[in-house]
Design a protein around this motif. Structure first.
Motif: not given
Length: 121
Positions: A3-7, A71-84
């Motif tokens: 969740s956003p709170d966990d993040f 961190e690089a993997r997390n950034k890629d995952l977040m970028t993909a998630r935000f794009a979705t």
């Protein structure tokens, strides 16, 4: 997915740990400045401690590299998630607009504009 709170909690904890690591690094640098001459002058006397410190520094460096990769993997995952999410939001807006246009069109169906008839001849 968390969740956003966990993040937010994870980011706060990460920030605290980074601050603590920066303080430890700064403290190490200051301590080394004070003992640098003694260590270089009597290197043989401190050989075992120097080797242990080198080993610990290598471990810290390896962990730092691992963290940077994660961190690089997390950034890629977040970028993909935000794009979705952005794509989904765009789709919702488009569907809402289409539905609204359809509703407006259906409301006009069956409606005949007033007609004027000329009864003179």
């Amino acid at each position: 997915m968390s969740s956003p709170d966990d993040f937010d909690k994870t980011v706060d904890e990460k920030s605290k740990l980074i601050t603590q690591l920066d303080q430890l690094d700064s403290g190490f640098d200051k301590l080394y400045e004070r003992v640098q001459n003694e260590l270089q002058t009597n290197r043989d006397a401190y050989q075992s401690q120097i080797l242990e410190m080198q080993s610990l520094i290598r471990q810290i460096t390896d962990r730092s590299v691992d963290l940077q990769k994660q961190e690089a993997r997390n950034k890629d995952l977040m970028t993909a998630r935000f794009a979705t999410i952005k794509k989904q939001a765009k789709s919702v807006r488009k569907n809402t607009k289409i539905t609204s246009e359809y509703y407006k069109t259906m409301m006009r169906t069956g409606y005949v504009d007033p007609q004027f008839m000329d009864n003179k001849k």
